[in-house]
Design an enzyme around this catalytic site. Structure first.
Site, PDB file in Angstrom:
ATOM      1  N   ASP A 173       0.837  -1.214   0.000  1.00  0.00           N
ATOM      2  CA  ASP A 173       0.000   0.000   0.000  1.00  0.00           C
ATOM      3  C   ASP A 173       0.869   1.260   0.000  1.00  0.00           C
ATOM      4  OD1 ASP A 173      -2.018  -1.958   0.476  1.00  0.00           O
ATOM      5  OD2 ASP A 173      -1.758  -1.710   2.632  1.00  0.00           O
TER       6      ASP A 173
ATOM      7  N   GLU B 142     -11.293  -0.462  -3.833  1.00  0.00           N
ATOM      8  CA  GLU B 142     -10.570   0.113  -2.706  1.00  0.00           C
ATOM      9  C   GLU B 142      -9.303   0.806  -3.206  1.00  0.00           C
ATOM     10  OE1 GLU B 142      -9.647  -3.245  -0.200  1.00  0.00           O
ATOM     11  OE2 GLU B 142      -7.907  -3.817  -1.401  1.00  0.00           O
TER      12      GLU B 142
END
Length: 325
Positions: free
Chosen positions: A14, A194
């Site tokens: 991420d 997402e």
């Protein structure tokens, strides 16, 4: 176009890189232990690989922020450093989902590595449900918050929502849903939209996002709108019917996703993302630590759309042994 060591930083998922006005690059990402927030700084993109990591916050032992610290992003908003992150009260799964909510930290000092960070608490949204992966952008004098959240009335794990902000930790407007998982490539393993990221080019604003389960099926989709349009009107946004960045088995790059954007020293736009170089994962993919940070310069086509190409093969040996489970 510039080429980079691949992976750039090992075992950092991420990834988010912020190019600041001081000409330094600031890096933040999920750590395999999911227990802290750390920042690296470097005057060059490649220098982030060897830059020391400074821990600026550690999760408490108990409470709503005491487990699974996920997907932090570092921004500079209204003269303040802000870290957005998601956290859960435990590792418990309820109704098929972890119990994450979104939080903010703020540092009002010039140096985010040495300055004091203040907990601003949870960012409240109208639905009290699984929520994560917040990002921020400014457009035409307005401040926007963009994130992923579960709506119990909609099938799937998470949709993408957009709202204006009153300040960096408070929403100003009711959220609008921009996209939900509905296409075949968005619903493999899990129904997921997402990890949004924002970039502008020409007369358009783009949102990339990640879809499907966090294994080799993970991939990146794309939304776009005209810069002059009302961004809070879902009708302003167009959605690619196909993923724009996907697994490349020939290059041994699997599940590229959860990206951010930056610019390199030459002014080229750079895609920042994570991916694994194998598919044989034992147990939950979230606990496999080898989603490595990778970066890739990309081009824009004649229609002003991003052309990310394909995930390039590893070009340097890994220093960490493969860990699974």
């Amino acid at each position: 176009m510039s080429n980079y060591p691949n992976p750039l930083i090992e075992q950092r998922a991420d990834p988010h890189i912020w190019l600041h006005s001081d000409a330094n690059y600031y890096f933040i990402a999920s750590v395999p232990e999911y227990d802290r927030l750390e920042i690296r700084r470097s005057p060059t993109l490649t220098g982030l690989a060897s830059a020391p990591a400074t821990v600026v916050w550690h999760k408490p032992e108990t409470g709503p922020m005491s487990a699974l610290i996920w997907a932090p992003e570092l921004h500079f908003i209204d003269g303040k450093w802000v870290i957005y992150y998601a956290a859960a009260p435990s590792q418990e799964i309820v109704d098929g989902l972890f119990q994450h909510r979104m939080y903010a930290l703020v540092c009002e000092e010039a140096d985010p590595l040495t300055g004091k960070w203040q907990e601003k608490g949870r960012i409240q949204t109208p639905i009290d449900s699984f929520s994560l992966d917040a990002t921020h952008f400014e457009h035409q004098g307005k401040s926007y918050y963009l994130w992923a959240q579960k709506d119990p009335a909609i099938r799937g794990n998470s949709n993408l929502y957009l709202a204006e902000m009153e300040n960096p930790w408070t929403l100003k407007s009711p959220p609008v849903m921009l996209t939900k998982p509905e296409l075949d490539w968005e619903i493999i393993g899990f129904w997921v939209n997402e990890g949004p990221a924002v970039i502008t080019h020409g007369d358009k604003i783009f949102i990339t996002y990640s879809a499907s389960a966090t294994d080799e099926n993970y991939c990146i989709g794309l939304l776009w709108a005209d810069l002059s349009s009302n961004l809070m009107d879902p009708e302003s946004w167009h959605k690619s019917q196909h993923p724009v960045f996907t697994t490349q088995a020939q290059n041994k790059q699997f599940g590229p996703g959860h990206n951010s954007f930056t610019r390199n020293e030459q002014g080229e736009d750079v895609l920042v993302y994570h991916a694994r170089n194998y598919t044989e994962i034992e147990g939950d993919p979230l606990y496999d630590p080898n989603r490595h940070t990778r970066i890739k310069a990309f081009r824009w086509d004649d229609n002003g759309m991003p052309d990310f190409g394909e995930p390039v093969a590893d070009n340097r040996p890994l220093t960490l042994q493969k860990q699974r489970g």
